[in-house]
Design an enzyme around this catalytic site. Structure first.
Site, mmCIF file in Angstrom:
data_model
loop_
_atom_site.group_PDB
_atom_site.id
_atom_site.type_symbol
_atom_site.label_atom_id
_atom_site.label_comp_id
_atom_site.label_asym_id
_atom_site.label_seq_id
_atom_site.Cartn_x
_atom_site.Cartn_y
_atom_site.Cartn_z
ATOM 1 N N LYS A 286 0.856 -1.188 0.000
ATOM 2 C CA LYS A 286 0.000 0.000 0.000
ATOM 3 C C LYS A 286 0.888 1.232 0.000
ATOM 4 C CE LYS A 286 -3.697 2.322 2.521
ATOM 5 N NZ LYS A 286 -4.643 2.233 3.646
ATOM 6 N N LYS B 40 -2.119 -1.568 -3.896
ATOM 7 C CA LYS B 40 -3.012 -0.412 -3.855
ATOM 8 C C LYS B 40 -2.213 0.874 -3.883
ATOM 9 C CE LYS B 40 -6.078 1.823 -0.587
ATOM 10 N NZ LYS B 40 -6.511 1.867 0.789
HETATM 11 C C1 PBG Z 1 -7.683 3.094 5.514
HETATM 12 C C2 PBG Z 1 -7.955 2.996 4.043
HETATM 13 C C3 PBG Z 1 -7.756 3.962 3.040
HETATM 14 C C4 PBG Z 1 -8.276 3.415 1.868
HETATM 15 C C5 PBG Z 1 -8.745 2.145 2.175
HETATM 16 N N1 PBG Z 1 -8.511 1.898 3.521
HETATM 17 C C6 PBG Z 1 -7.252 5.355 3.076
HETATM 18 C C7 PBG Z 1 -5.909 5.693 3.582
HETATM 19 O O1 PBG Z 1 -5.012 4.861 3.765
HETATM 20 O O2 PBG Z 1 -5.751 6.881 3.809
HETATM 21 C C8 PBG Z 1 -8.334 4.115 0.537
HETATM 22 C C9 PBG Z 1 -9.420 3.680 -0.362
HETATM 23 C C10 PBG Z 1 -9.697 4.606 -1.482
HETATM 24 O O3 PBG Z 1 -9.063 5.667 -1.666
HETATM 25 O O4 PBG Z 1 -10.614 4.286 -2.238
HETATM 26 N N2 PBG Z 1 -6.365 3.018 5.883
HETATM 27 ZN ZN ZN Z 2 -5.834 3.749 8.011
#
Ligand code: PBG
Ligand code: ZN
Length: 323
Positions: free
Chosen positions: A194, A247
Site C-alpha cells: 500500500k 493499492k
Molecule cells: C484506511 C484505508 C484507506 C483506503 C482504504 N482503507 C485510506 C488511507 O489509507 O488513507 C483508501 C481507499 C480509497 O481511496 O478508495 N487506511
Molecule cells: Zn488507516
C-alpha cells in the site's frame, strides 16, 4: 513468396476476437466497497465520489441483494463510527455501524462474501492508522488493537479480514488472534503493498479519515519503490496472508505484475477513490466514454495479474458486462 505476416487475421471479426481473447473480465472478479454510517434511513451521495453513497445499517440488506443479483461475489465494508477517541476503540465495538452492517448482510444474503477493512484511521481523533506515541505511530502498541478489530469483525460475520494499516507484523498477529478465537477459516487479504498515495483523497472525505497532522509516509510505501513491494508481499505471505493486495491499482500495474510473478497467492488490486473520481469527473464533462474507459481499465488490471478487483465501478461494470 509472400513475406508479410498478418496478425490482423485474428482481429477480422468479433467471433475471431472472442476466440483469441486472453483476458476476460467478469463480475466474479469484483468487490464492491460500501460506507456505513450511524443513523437511520440514510442514503446520501458522497460529493467527491458521484454514484457512491453513505448508507445507514438499515439500508444494507437491500444493497447486498442488489450486489449479489449482479453476480458480484463480495463487498468490503467501511464505516464512520458514532464516536472517536485517541486509540480508535469504536473500531472493535460490536455496536458500531461496521459490525452491525456485516451481520445484517450475512443475514440477508449468506453467500455474499463480507470483507472487513481493518484500520484505525476512521476511528481515531487524530486520523492516523495506529496508536500515537507523541507524534509517532507506535507499531507494536497498535497491533493488539488491530487484532481486537479483526476478531470483532469475524464475530460479526466477516469472511475475509483485510488489514490496511501497514504496521509491521500485523498479519501474524491477526492470524494468531483469529485462530485463538476459533476463526481458523476466516481468510486474510493483506493490503501488503500500500503506497502513500494522493489517490486516496476522496476516500478520506468519505470516511472522514484524513490525518489531523503530518502524513502517512512513515508507514505507507514510497511510490518510487518496487523491490520494497516484493519484500512486503513476501513477508505477508510468510506471516499467513491468503491474498495479497496492491493499492492503488492503475499507477502501479508494473508492481502488480512483479508481485504476481513472485507469489503463489491470488492478487487483489484496489482501484481507489481518486482513480474513480477522475473517471467520473471526465465522464460528467463528456470528455470520455465512461463505459469504455472503465471496462478497458479494469481489464488492464486483470491482465497485469489481479484476479480480485476492488472497485467503486463494480455495480455499473457488472451491468455492462452482462448486457
Ligand atoms: C484506511 C484505508 C484507506 C483506503 C482504504 N482503507 C485510506 C488511507 O489509507 O488513507 C483508501 C481507499 C480509497 O481511496 O478508495 N487506511
Ligand atoms: Zn488507516
Amino acid at each position: 513468396m509472400n513475406m508479410i505476416q498478418r496478425p490482423r487475421r485474428l482481429r477480422i471479426s468479433s467471433g475471431m476476437r472472442d476466440l483469441v481473447r486472453e483476458t476476460e473480465l467478469s463480475p466474479r472478479d469484483f468487490v464492491y466497497p460500501i460506507f456505513v454510517v450511524p443513523g437511520e434511513g440514510i442514503k446520501e451521495e458522497i460529493p467527491s465520489m458521484p454514484g457512491c453513497y453513505h448508507y445507514s445499517v438499515d439500508q444494507v440488506a437491500d444493497l447486498a441483494r442488489e450486489i449479489a443479483a449482479r453476480g458480484i461475489p463480495a463487498v468490503e465494508v467501511f464505516g464512520l463510527p458514532a464516536y472517536k477517541d485517541e486509540i480508535g476503540s469504536s473500531a472493535w465495538d460490536m455496536t458500531s455501524p461496521v459490525q452491525r452492517a456485516m451481520t445484517a448482510i450475512k443475514e440477508a444474503v449468506p453467500q455474499l462474501l463480507v470483507i472487513g477493512d481493518v484500520c484505525l484511521c476512521q476511528y481515531t481523533t487524530h486520523g492516523h492508522c495506529g496508536e500515537l506515541n507523541d507524534h509517532y505511530v507506535d507499531n507494536d502498541a497498535t497491533l493488539p488493537h488491530l487484532v481486537q478489530t479483526a476478531v470483532s469483525q469475524a464475530r460479526a460475520g466477516a469472511d475475509i479480514i483485510a488489514p490496511s494499516d501497514m504496521m509491521d507484523g500485523r498479519i501474524a498477529a491477526i492470524r494468531a488472534g483469529l485462530d485463538a478465537e476459533g476463526f481458523v477459516n476466516t481468510s486474510i487479504m493483506s493490503y501488503a503493498v500500500k503506497y502513500a498515495s494522493g489517490y486516496y483523497g476522496p476516500f478520506r472525505d468519505a470516511a472522514d479519515s484524513a490525518p489531523a497532522f503530518g502524513d502517512r509516509r512513515q508507514y505507507q510505501m514510497d511510490p518510487a519503490n518496487v523491490r520494497e513491494a516484493l519484500k512486503e508481499a513476501a513477508l505477508d505471505v510468510q506471516e499467513g496472508a491468503d491474498i495479497i493486495m496492491v493499492k492503488p491499482a492503475l499507477a502501479y500495474l508494473d508492481v502488480v505484475r512483479q508481485v504476481y510473478d513472485r507469489t503463489d497467492r491470488p492478487i487483489a488490486v484496489y482501484n481507489v477513490s481518486g482513480e474513480y473520481a477522475m473517471v467520473k469527473a471526465a465522464a460528467a464533462n463528456g470528455w470520455i466514454d465512461e463505459q469504455r474507459i472503465v471496462l478497458e481499465t479494469l481489464t488492464s488490471m486483470k491482465r497485469a495479474g489481479a484476479k480480485i478487483i476492488i472497485t467503486y465501478h463494480a455495480i455499473d461494470a457488472a451491468e455492462w458486462l452482462s448486457a
